[in-house]
Scaffold this active site. Structure first.
Site, PDB file in Angstrom:
ATOM      1  N   GLU A  23      10.163  37.162  36.507  1.00  0.00           N
ATOM      2  CA  GLU A  23       9.910  38.601  36.594  1.00  0.00           C
ATOM      3  C   GLU A  23       9.267  38.842  37.967  1.00  0.00           C
ATOM      4  OE1 GLU A  23       9.984  41.307  34.090  1.00  0.00           O
ATOM      5  OE2 GLU A  23      10.969  40.182  32.501  1.00  0.00           O
ATOM      6  N   GLU A  24       8.161  39.547  38.029  1.00  0.00           N
ATOM      7  CA  GLU A  24       7.387  39.696  39.262  1.00  0.00           C
ATOM      8  C   GLU A  24       8.178  40.307  40.419  1.00  0.00           C
ATOM      9  OE1 GLU A  24       5.315  36.084  40.289  1.00  0.00           O
ATOM     10  OE2 GLU A  24       4.427  35.890  38.307  1.00  0.00           O
ATOM     11  N   GLY A  25       9.173  41.147  40.110  1.00  0.00           N
ATOM     12  CA  GLY A  25       9.863  41.884  41.152  1.00  0.00           C
ATOM     13  C   GLY A  25      10.954  41.132  41.886  1.00  0.00           C
ATOM     14  N   ARG A  46      -1.188  34.102  38.799  1.00  0.00           N
ATOM     15  CA  ARG A  46      -0.016  34.684  39.446  1.00  0.00           C
ATOM     16  C   ARG A  46      -0.407  35.868  40.336  1.00  0.00           C
ATOM     17  NH1 ARG A  46       2.825  31.850  40.981  1.00  0.00           N
ATOM     18  NH2 ARG A  46       4.349  33.508  41.366  1.00  0.00           N
TER      19      ARG A  46
END
Length: 297
Positions: free
Chosen positions: A278-280, A77
């Site tokens: 997730e991840e912004g 990721r």
């Protein structure tokens, strides 16, 4: 004979930084208009009237834990983000937001918290300090998030330790969450939020706590992205609720426990689009609403 001084802790500087955080500015907002509320929040923290967001930054912290999630997940990721192929890259580009991703030794995963403390006090404090580096770009709004597998496990364990209830309230992985908290409680006083963090959170959670605290000290507004960021905010809230007065919850995700934790923190999410990632992604999506709120007088 004089009594010996208590041994210094790696957390002492963190606690002092929290104690020295400036008072939260007063907001003059009254009423139920959410856009006006966001506008007033920005004005209070930035001192700008009308408010404006010119340098938003998404800061993503990549961490890995032994035996949690697919092998190599965080590396895969992180490389997708670096290559510009992740969803957050495209959305951040549309929003004109800066994007930084930090590798928190993902090739050296932290232990599974059900078996062993995630970090020593020294490593936890150092990782929190590293998380503060996100403020080096001098953002006027920070969106902190994580790149990690099964973030509900660490977030759920922290929520269980700090808020209480049952493991099943906080995560679908209730058995490992309960096991982690039971083990940690036998080793440390989990009413100390920093001990709960180092026992149960991964490096990515510790870095989030550092970033959110640094933003508080510098009076920079924060959009919390996802369950992991909410759990990091819960650590600071347990130290002093005023330490997250500069934060808004960008969104509520699909992870079990996320909505419950936001309620416990007194944070109403800006958007609810059932974003599981997730991840912004949720944070930078909510940035669009924040920009619109800047036009509200």
């Amino acid at each position: 004979m004089t009594a010996s001084s208590p041994a210094a802790s790696p957390f002492d500087d963190i606690r002092q930084l929290a104690a020295d955080a400036p008072a939260a500015p007063a907001s003059t907002f009254e009423g139920g208009d959410r856009l006006a509320e966001i506008s007033a929040w920005l004005t209070a923290w930035t001192g700008k009237t009308p408010p404006v967001v010119l340098r938003p930054v998404v800061a993503l912290y990549a961490g890995a834990r032994q035996g949690v999630g697919p092998r190599g997940y965080a590396r895969e990721r992180l490389e997708a983000v670096a290559a510009g192929g992740a969803n957050v890259c495209r959305i951040a580009g549309v929003q004109g937001a800066g994007l930084e991703a930090f590798d928190l030794a993902i090739d050296r995963p932290t232990p599974d918290a059900a078996a062993k403390a995630s970090m020593s006090e020294k490593e936890c404090a150092a990782t929190m300090a590293f998380g503060m580096e996100a403020l080096a770009k001098q953002p006027d709004l920070l969106i902190p998030g994580v790149i990690a597998a099964e973030t509900d496990r660490a977030a759920g364990a922290i929520a269980l330790a700090l808020v209480g209830g049952e493991a099943s309230d906080w995560s679908d992985a209730s058995e490992p969450v309960a096991a982690a908290v039971t083990r940690a409680a036998g080793e440390d006083n989990l009413s100390d939020p920093l001990q709960a963090l180092r026992q149960l959170g991964g490096r990515e959670t510790a870095a989030l706590v550092g970033a959110i605290l640094a933003a508080r000290v510098q009076k920079i507004p924060v959009l919390l992205d996802g369950y992991a960021a909410a759990a990091a905010a819960a650590v600071l809230h347990a130290i002093d609720p005023a330490l997250i007065a500069h934060c808004q919850a960008s969104h509520v995700g699909t992870a079990k426990g996320h909505a419950r934790l936001l309620e416990a923190l007194g944070k109403r999410p800006l958007i609810n689009l059932d974003i599981a990632e997730e991840e912004g992604v949720g944070g930078v999506t909510a940035l669009a609403l924040v920009r619109l709120a800047c036009e509200v007088r």
